[in-house]
Design an enzyme around this catalytic site. Sequence first.
Site, PDB file in Angstrom:
ATOM      1  N   ARG A   1      73.419  15.563  15.316  1.00 37.09           N
ATOM      2  CA  ARG A   1      72.323  16.180  14.562  1.00 37.09           C
ATOM      3  C   ARG A   1      71.080  16.299  15.450  1.00 37.09           C
ATOM      4  NH1 ARG A   1      72.560  12.622   9.162  1.00 37.09           N
ATOM      5  NH2 ARG A   1      73.010  11.003  10.697  1.00 37.09           N
TER       6      ARG A   1
ATOM      7  N   THR B   1      64.463   7.156   4.273  1.00 41.90           N
ATOM      8  CA  THR B   1      63.112   7.384   4.784  1.00 41.90           C
ATOM      9  C   THR B   1      62.459   8.442   3.905  1.00 41.90           C
ATOM     10  OG1 THR B   1      63.897   6.874   6.991  1.00 41.90           O
ATOM     11  CG2 THR B   1      61.813   8.082   6.828  1.00 41.90           C
TER      12      THR B   1
ATOM     13  N   ALA C   1      57.561   8.100  14.581  1.00 37.35           N
ATOM     14  CA  ALA C   1      56.625   9.006  15.262  1.00 37.35           C
ATOM     15  C   ALA C   1      56.135   8.387  16.573  1.00 37.35           C
ATOM     16  CB  ALA C   1      55.446   9.319  14.338  1.00 37.35           C
TER      17      ALA C   1
ATOM     18  N   ALA D   1      56.646   4.449  12.676  1.00 32.44           N
ATOM     19  CA  ALA D   1      57.429   3.839  13.763  1.00 32.44           C
ATOM     20  C   ALA D   1      58.229   4.920  14.489  1.00 32.44           C
ATOM     21  CB  ALA D   1      58.366   2.766  13.198  1.00 32.44           C
TER      22      ALA D   1
ATOM     23  N   CYS E   1      66.620  11.905  12.750  1.00 36.06           N
ATOM     24  CA  CYS E   1      65.388  11.408  12.140  1.00 36.06           C
ATOM     25  C   CYS E   1      64.073  11.714  12.851  1.00 36.06           C
ATOM     26  CB  CYS E   1      65.519   9.914  11.914  1.00 36.06           C
ATOM     27  SG  CYS E   1      66.770   9.590  10.641  1.00 36.06           S
ATOM     28  N   PHE E   2      64.022  11.595  14.175  1.00 35.42           N
ATOM     29  CA  PHE E   2      62.715  11.742  14.829  1.00 35.42           C
ATOM     30  C   PHE E   2      62.049  13.058  14.437  1.00 35.42           C
ATOM     31  CE2 PHE E   2      63.016   8.786  18.798  1.00 35.42           C
ATOM     32  CZ  PHE E   2      63.030   7.705  17.960  1.00 35.42           C
TER      33      PHE E   2
ATOM     34  N   LYS F   1      72.777  11.038  21.776  1.00 37.46           N
ATOM     35  CA  LYS F   1      72.610   9.905  22.694  1.00 37.46           C
ATOM     36  C   LYS F   1      73.994   9.307  22.891  1.00 37.46           C
ATOM     37  CE  LYS F   1      71.161   5.960  20.630  1.00 37.46           C
ATOM     38  NZ  LYS F   1      70.413   5.024  19.777  1.00 37.46           N
TER      39      LYS F   1
ATOM     40  N   GLY G   1      73.804   3.755   4.920  1.00 37.85           N
ATOM     41  CA  GLY G   1      74.404   3.020   3.804  1.00 37.85           C
ATOM     42  C   GLY G   1      75.640   2.236   4.219  1.00 37.85           C
TER      43      GLY G   1
ATOM     44  N   LYS H   1      57.650   3.314   8.223  1.00 36.97           N
ATOM     45  CA  LYS H   1      58.895   3.926   8.716  1.00 36.97           C
ATOM     46  C   LYS H   1      58.604   5.242   9.430  1.00 36.97           C
ATOM     47  CE  LYS H   1      62.921   5.013   9.622  1.00 36.97           C
ATOM     48  NZ  LYS H   1      63.721   4.373  10.632  1.00 36.97           N
TER      49      LYS H   1
HETATM   50  P1  NAD Z   1      73.815  10.687   5.794  1.00 37.50           P
HETATM   51  O1  NAD Z   1      73.678  12.141   5.550  1.00 37.50           O
HETATM   52  O2  NAD Z   1      74.729  10.195   6.860  1.00 37.50           O
HETATM   53  O3  NAD Z   1      74.269   9.966   4.436  1.00 37.50           O
HETATM   54  C1  NAD Z   1      73.687  10.213   3.197  1.00 37.50           C
HETATM   55  C2  NAD Z   1      74.799  10.181   2.154  1.00 37.50           C
HETATM   56  O4  NAD Z   1      74.208  10.272   0.841  1.00 37.50           O
HETATM   57  C3  NAD Z   1      75.796  11.333   2.255  1.00 37.50           C
HETATM   58  O5  NAD Z   1      77.099  10.837   2.453  1.00 37.50           O
HETATM   59  C4  NAD Z   1      75.648  12.070   0.909  1.00 37.50           C
HETATM   60  O6  NAD Z   1      76.869  12.595   0.419  1.00 37.50           O
HETATM   61  C5  NAD Z   1      75.121  10.970   0.013  1.00 37.50           C
HETATM   62  N1  NAD Z   1      74.473  11.472  -1.191  1.00 37.50           N
HETATM   63  C6  NAD Z   1      73.559  12.466  -1.311  1.00 37.50           C
HETATM   64  N2  NAD Z   1      73.211  12.607  -2.603  1.00 37.50           N
HETATM   65  C7  NAD Z   1      73.911  11.688  -3.316  1.00 37.50           C
HETATM   66  C8  NAD Z   1      73.963  11.356  -4.692  1.00 37.50           C
HETATM   67  N3  NAD Z   1      73.221  11.992  -5.599  1.00 37.50           N
HETATM   68  N4  NAD Z   1      74.792  10.366  -5.081  1.00 37.50           N
HETATM   69  C9  NAD Z   1      75.558   9.711  -4.160  1.00 37.50           C
HETATM   70  N5  NAD Z   1      75.540   9.985  -2.839  1.00 37.50           N
HETATM   71  C10 NAD Z   1      74.719  10.970  -2.422  1.00 37.50           C
HETATM   72  O7  NAD Z   1      72.335  10.144   6.030  1.00 37.50           O
HETATM   73  P2  NAD Z   1      71.907   8.841   6.855  1.00 37.50           P
HETATM   74  O8  NAD Z   1      71.835   9.159   8.316  1.00 37.50           O
HETATM   75  O9  NAD Z   1      72.690   7.679   6.395  1.00 37.50           O
HETATM   76  O10 NAD Z   1      70.394   8.699   6.374  1.00 37.50           O
HETATM   77  C11 NAD Z   1      70.083   8.263   5.069  1.00 37.50           C
HETATM   78  C12 NAD Z   1      68.599   7.974   5.015  1.00 37.50           C
HETATM   79  O11 NAD Z   1      68.290   6.897   5.912  1.00 37.50           O
HETATM   80  C13 NAD Z   1      67.712   9.123   5.434  1.00 37.50           C
HETATM   81  O12 NAD Z   1      66.543   9.115   4.672  1.00 37.50           O
HETATM   82  C14 NAD Z   1      67.389   8.817   6.875  1.00 37.50           C
HETATM   83  O13 NAD Z   1      66.149   9.363   7.258  1.00 37.50           O
HETATM   84  C15 NAD Z   1      67.306   7.317   6.870  1.00 37.50           C
HETATM   85  N6  NAD Z   1      67.605   6.649   8.147  1.00 37.50           N
HETATM   86  C16 NAD Z   1      68.625   7.094   8.931  1.00 37.50           C
HETATM   87  C17 NAD Z   1      68.935   6.423  10.129  1.00 37.50           C
HETATM   88  C18 NAD Z   1      70.066   6.862  11.036  1.00 37.50           C
HETATM   89  O14 NAD Z   1      70.215   6.275  12.088  1.00 37.50           O
HETATM   90  N7  NAD Z   1      70.860   7.853  10.688  1.00 37.50           N
HETATM   91  C19 NAD Z   1      68.205   5.279  10.472  1.00 37.50           C
HETATM   92  C20 NAD Z   1      67.188   4.854   9.634  1.00 37.50           C
HETATM   93  C21 NAD Z   1      66.898   5.543   8.465  1.00 37.50           C
HETATM   94  C1  UGA Z   2      65.704   6.138  15.938  1.00 40.22           C
HETATM   95  C2  UGA Z   2      64.895   4.840  15.977  1.00 40.22           C
HETATM   96  O1  UGA Z   2      65.047   4.237  17.258  1.00 40.22           O
HETATM   97  C3  UGA Z   2      65.354   3.874  14.896  1.00 40.22           C
HETATM   98  O2  UGA Z   2      64.508   2.735  14.877  1.00 40.22           O
HETATM   99  C4  UGA Z   2      65.293   4.566  13.531  1.00 40.22           C
HETATM  100  O3  UGA Z   2      65.771   3.716  12.516  1.00 40.22           O
HETATM  101  C5  UGA Z   2      66.134   5.820  13.578  1.00 40.22           C
HETATM  102  O4  UGA Z   2      65.641   6.693  14.624  1.00 40.22           O
HETATM  103  C6  UGA Z   2      66.076   6.614  12.317  1.00 40.22           C
HETATM  104  O5  UGA Z   2      65.135   6.523  11.546  1.00 40.22           O
HETATM  105  O6  UGA Z   2      67.030   7.397  12.160  1.00 40.22           O
HETATM  106  P1  UGA Z   2      68.072   6.903  16.817  1.00 40.22           P
HETATM  107  O7  UGA Z   2      67.546   8.272  16.540  1.00 40.22           O
HETATM  108  O8  UGA Z   2      69.400   6.534  16.281  1.00 40.22           O
HETATM  109  O9  UGA Z   2      67.045   5.801  16.265  1.00 40.22           O
HETATM  110  O10 UGA Z   2      68.146   6.683  18.401  1.00 40.22           O
HETATM  111  P2  UGA Z   2      67.075   6.330  19.530  1.00 40.22           P
HETATM  112  O11 UGA Z   2      67.659   5.315  20.406  1.00 40.22           O
HETATM  113  O12 UGA Z   2      65.743   6.054  18.963  1.00 40.22           O
HETATM  114  O13 UGA Z   2      67.011   7.683  20.360  1.00 40.22           O
HETATM  115  C7  UGA Z   2      66.461   8.858  19.797  1.00 40.22           C
HETATM  116  C8  UGA Z   2      66.456   9.962  20.820  1.00 40.22           C
HETATM  117  O14 UGA Z   2      65.472   9.714  21.823  1.00 40.22           O
HETATM  118  C9  UGA Z   2      67.791  10.129  21.559  1.00 40.22           C
HETATM  119  O15 UGA Z   2      68.085  11.503  21.685  1.00 40.22           O
HETATM  120  C10 UGA Z   2      67.531   9.491  22.902  1.00 40.22           C
HETATM  121  O16 UGA Z   2      68.342  10.018  23.918  1.00 40.22           O
HETATM  122  C11 UGA Z   2      66.068   9.849  23.106  1.00 40.22           C
HETATM  123  N1  UGA Z   2      65.377   8.933  24.037  1.00 40.22           N
HETATM  124  C12 UGA Z   2      65.193   7.625  23.712  1.00 40.22           C
HETATM  125  C13 UGA Z   2      64.889   9.428  25.234  1.00 40.22           C
HETATM  126  O17 UGA Z   2      65.032  10.630  25.542  1.00 40.22           O
HETATM  127  N2  UGA Z   2      64.229   8.575  26.082  1.00 40.22           N
HETATM  128  C14 UGA Z   2      64.060   7.268  25.790  1.00 40.22           C
HETATM  129  O18 UGA Z   2      63.440   6.546  26.613  1.00 40.22           O
HETATM  130  C15 UGA Z   2      64.547   6.783  24.578  1.00 40.22           C
END
Ligand code: NAD
Ligand code: UGA
Length: 458
Positions: A343, A129, A222, A220, A273-274, A336, A14, A217
Site C-alpha cells: 500500500r 487511527t 507525522a 507520531a 499510514c504515513f 519496506k 487487529g 497517533k
Molecule cells: P486493514 O485494511 O488491514 O484491516 C481492516 C479490516 O477491517 C479489514 O479486514 C476490513 O474488512 C475490516 N472491516 C471494515 N469494516 C468492517 C466492519 N463494519 N465490520 C467488521 N470488519 C470490518 O487495516 P489495518 O492496516 O489493520 O489498519 C486498521 C487501522 O489501524 C487503521 O486505522 C490504520 O490507520 C491503523 N493502523 C495501522 C497500522 C499498520 O501497520 N497497518 C499500524 C497502526 C495503526
Molecule cells: C509506521 C510507524 O513506524 C508505526 O509506528 C505506525 O504504527 C504505523 O506506521 C502505522 O500507523 O501504520 P510502517 O509504515 O509499518 O510503520 O513502517 P515504517 O518502518 O515506519 O516505515 C515507513 C516507511 O518509511 C517505509 O516505506 C520505509 O521504507 C520508510 N523509511 C523509514 C525510510 O525511507 N527511511 C527511514 O529512515 C525509515
Amino acid sequence: MKRNILCIGAGYVGGPTMAMIAQQCPDRKVTVVDINEARIRAWNSDSLPIYEPGLAEVVNACRGRNLFFSTDIGRGIAEADIIFVSVNTPTKTFGQGAGCAADLQYWEKTARLILQHATSDKIVVEKSTLPVRTADALSRILRSGDSAVHFEVLSNPEFLAEGTAIADLTHPDRVLIGGADTTTAHAAVAELVELYAAWVPRERILTANIWSSELTKLAANAMLAQRVSSINALSALCEATEANVAEVARAIGMDARIGPKFLRAGVGFGGSCFHKDILNLVYLCESYGLTEVANFWRQVVVINNYQQNRFVATMVRAMFNTVAEKRIALLGFAFKADTGDTRESPANRIARLLVDEHARVVISDPRALDNARTDLASLGDHVLFEPDPYVAVAGADAVAFLTDWREYRELDFPRLLRSMRRPAFLFDGRSFLDHDALFRLGFNVHAIGRTPLSHLDN
Ligand code: NAD
Ligand code: UGA
C-alpha cells in the site's frame, strides 16, 4: 472470570494485536471478527492473510485455545466486554475532503453494529487511527439508541510497524490509553492498563486525556514521516554538492538530541499510514483554520512525491535521456522489507512513471508479487512480474532496488551483471548496497544522496 475481548477488523493491526493479547493473557477469550469472509478463512488456515515474521507462531500457539476468528460479528459483540475497533480508515476518495480527510464510513458502520447488538455494558476501544475528537462522535452514536447499555469509549492507538509487528507488540516503546475525566472512564482506563500490564512494564503504559491520545497517533506518524522527508530533501542537496547523505545522516544522528533512527534516505516512505495520516492531519488543521500548520505538514508529502519523481528523472538522465523500450528490472515492490504490503509503496509510483517513459518494466519481490500484480493491473502487459530476480534482471539495461530486502544484499552481482545489456546501470533507491564494490564490478552506480559512480564519464 476475566472479561471477554472482541476485535472488529481482522487486518494488519487487529490480527497481530489480538494474537499478542491472547498469547500474553491465556485466561482471556479473544475473538477477532471481520466482514471479509476470505480474510477470516485465511486467519483460520495455515496460510495467514498477512506476512509478518513470528506471527504464525503466535497464532498457532493460541488459535482454538483462547483466540478465535469469526464472521459472526453480532454474536461477538453480544458476548464481549471489551471491544477493540480496528477497521480501516483510509483517505476519502470522494466528496468533501476527498484526497485528504479520513473516510470514516467503516468506522461509523462498526459503531452502529455495536449499538445494534450490545445487550450489556461495554468498553469500546478505538484502535484504528482516527481524527481527533472521533471519540466524541462515537459516544454520540452509541448513546443514540434507547437501550440502557453503558458504553465507555477509550482511545488506544496502535504504534506497531509492519515487518516488526510481533517484536513491537512484545516490547512496545509505550502503550497509550486515553479516556474521559469521569469515574466510569477512569475505571475503564484502569481495566485496560491491567490488561496490558500482563506483559508491558507499568512505566511504559501511559494514560492521557482522550483527545491527546487520538492526536498523538497522527502526530507520531507525522513526525516519523517528517524525518524521512527531511533527510530525503537533504539527499537532493547532497547530490548537487558531492556530499554523501549517509555520512551526513550518521553525523546528524550521533547528536543525542536528534538520534539515529528514521534518517535513511531513499525513494520515500510508503505504507498504508504515513501518507493518509499526514493528509488527515493537514485536513484537521485546515478545518480548524490553521493554514500555516496545514501547509507545514503537507510539505512532508510534497517532498515524498518529489523524491520518487526525482529518482525516475535520475534514471532517465543517466540512461542517455531515454528509457523507451529498455528493459528495467525493479527489485522490491513492498513498501519496506519483511512485509508483503504494497500500500502506497514508492515502487508503485516509480513503475508507473517508467511505463509513462515507455520502459519495459519487470518487477520482482520475494513477498509482494501478488499484491504488485493487483496494484498494477491497469498497466496490462507494459509490466512483467517475475519471482526470480536473476530472470528479472537478465537482458535488462538497468536494475533498480526499491525495497531493501536482506536477500538482495546477498545476490550474486557478477552473475547479474553478466546477464545485463551494456552499459549496465544500477540504481539503489534504498542506499543499502556496497556501491564501491558494485562500481568495481562494472556497474554504473547511482544511489540516492551520493555522487554517481560512472564508467561513462570520460
Ligand atoms: P486493514 O485494511 O488491514 O484491516 C481492516 C479490516 O477491517 C479489514 O479486514 C476490513 O474488512 C475490516 N472491516 C471494515 N469494516 C468492517 C466492519 N463494519 N465490520 C467488521 N470488519 C470490518 O487495516 P489495518 O492496516 O489493520 O489498519 C486498521 C487501522 O489501524 C487503521 O486505522 C490504520 O490507520 C491503523 N493502523 C495501522 C497500522 C499498520 O501497520 N497497518 C499500524 C497502526 C495503526
Ligand atoms: C509506521 C510507524 O513506524 C508505526 O509506528 C505506525 O504504527 C504505523 O506506521 C502505522 O500507523 O501504520 P510502517 O509504515 O509499518 O510503520 O513502517 P515504517 O518502518 O515506519 O516505515 C515507513 C516507511 O518509511 C517505509 O516505506 C520505509 O521504507 C520508510 N523509511 C523509514 C525510510 O525511507 N527511511 C527511514 O529512515 C525509515
